[in-house]
Each structure stands twice: as structure tokens, then as C-alpha cells.
Design a protein around this motif. Structure first.
Motif, mmCIF file in Angstrom:
data_model
loop_
_atom_site.group_PDB
_atom_site.id
_atom_site.type_symbol
_atom_site.label_atom_id
_atom_site.label_comp_id
_atom_site.label_asym_id
_atom_site.label_seq_id
_atom_site.Cartn_x
_atom_site.Cartn_y
_atom_site.Cartn_z
ATOM 1 N N THR A 1 39.103 -2.656 36.180
ATOM 2 C CA THR A 1 38.865 -4.004 35.588
ATOM 3 C C THR A 1 37.809 -4.801 36.355
ATOM 4 O O THR A 1 37.831 -4.832 37.656
ATOM 5 C CB THR A 1 40.159 -4.776 35.644
ATOM 6 O OG1 THR A 1 41.140 -4.045 34.977
ATOM 7 C CG2 THR A 1 39.910 -6.051 34.968
ATOM 8 N N ASP A 2 36.637 -5.253 35.543
ATOM 9 C CA ASP A 2 35.620 -6.030 36.213
ATOM 10 C C ASP A 2 36.203 -7.359 36.430
ATOM 11 O O ASP A 2 36.844 -8.092 35.473
ATOM 12 C CB ASP A 2 34.671 -6.443 35.260
ATOM 13 C CG ASP A 2 33.505 -7.241 35.892
ATOM 14 O OD1 ASP A 2 33.651 -8.278 36.152
ATOM 15 O OD2 ASP A 2 32.505 -6.686 35.831
ATOM 16 N N THR B 1 34.673 -10.679 34.499
ATOM 17 C CA THR B 1 34.968 -10.847 33.307
ATOM 18 C C THR B 1 36.096 -10.538 32.677
ATOM 19 O O THR B 1 36.360 -11.064 31.608
ATOM 20 C CB THR B 1 33.581 -9.763 32.403
ATOM 21 O OG1 THR B 1 34.272 -8.371 32.667
ATOM 22 C CG2 THR B 1 32.313 -9.893 32.783
ATOM 23 N N GLU C 1 37.302 -7.644 31.825
ATOM 24 C CA GLU C 1 37.005 -6.594 30.726
ATOM 25 C C GLU C 1 37.411 -5.040 31.704
ATOM 26 O O GLU C 1 37.062 -4.956 32.886
ATOM 27 C CB GLU C 1 35.798 -6.454 30.244
ATOM 28 C CG GLU C 1 35.232 -7.668 29.524
ATOM 29 C CD GLU C 1 34.057 -7.323 28.959
ATOM 30 O OE1 GLU C 1 33.351 -6.731 28.871
ATOM 31 O OE2 GLU C 1 33.481 -8.481 28.310
ATOM 32 N N VAL C 2 38.025 -4.378 30.723
ATOM 33 C CA VAL C 2 38.319 -3.223 31.297
ATOM 34 C C VAL C 2 36.887 -2.190 31.456
ATOM 35 O O VAL C 2 36.199 -2.287 30.244
ATOM 36 C CB VAL C 2 39.242 -2.372 30.560
ATOM 37 C CG1 VAL C 2 39.387 -1.049 31.160
ATOM 38 C CG2 VAL C 2 40.665 -3.151 30.648
#
Length: 81
Positions: A49-50, A53, A55-56
Motif C-alpha cells: 500500500t502506498d 495515496t 492505493e494498493v
């Protein structure tokens, strides 16, 4: 780990099974780097995960492809599958 303009720092969480990674690009131009999950203390199937952000980040088997801006950083959380 340092390889050319790519620097990786990895740390383990003290409260969970997660690991954290900072990926630094020291170059003057943006790049896309392929990083082995094993170099981050992760394995194929682990969730990446970032942290900025949420996001994955997609992985391809044992590899992670990251776009990193010039003199930029990517911060990641790695959770075991």
C-alpha cells in the motif's frame, strides 16, 4: 540497500506484522524502478500500500514496479498475505 540512484530503507512494525519501506530515487530525472519484494522483506502475494495515496500497489510475482520522481520518495506498507 543502495543500487545506483535507488536507495531502500525497510523497517518492521513493533505492533503488527507489517513492514514499512521508503524508496528513494537520488537521480535528476523521474524513473520507473523494478524492486524485488524480497529486498523489502516481503513475499509474492503480500499486499503493498502506498502510504501517501492509500492505493494498493500492483506487484508482478516477486517484483514491484514503482514510478519515482526525480529526487523523490515512495512510502509503502507491506502486509503479509
Amino acid at each position: 540497500m543502495r543500487e545506483g540512484d535507488l536507495v531502500l530503507w525497510v523497517a518492521r512494525s513493533t505492533t503488527t506484522s507489517s513492514r514499512y519501506a521508503a524508496v528513494f530515487h537520488l537521480g535528476d530525472e523521474a524513473t520507473v524502478s523494478d524492486v524485488q519484494l524480497a529486498n523489502l522483506g516481503a513475499a509474492p502475494g503480500d499486499r503493498v500500500t502506498d502510504l501517501w495515496t492509500g492505493e494498493v500497489v500492483a506487484t508482478d510475482g516477486a517484483w514491484l514496479r514503482l514510478a519515482v520522481p526525480a529526487h523523490g520518495t515512495r512510502m509503502l506498507r507491506l502486509d503479509p498475505a
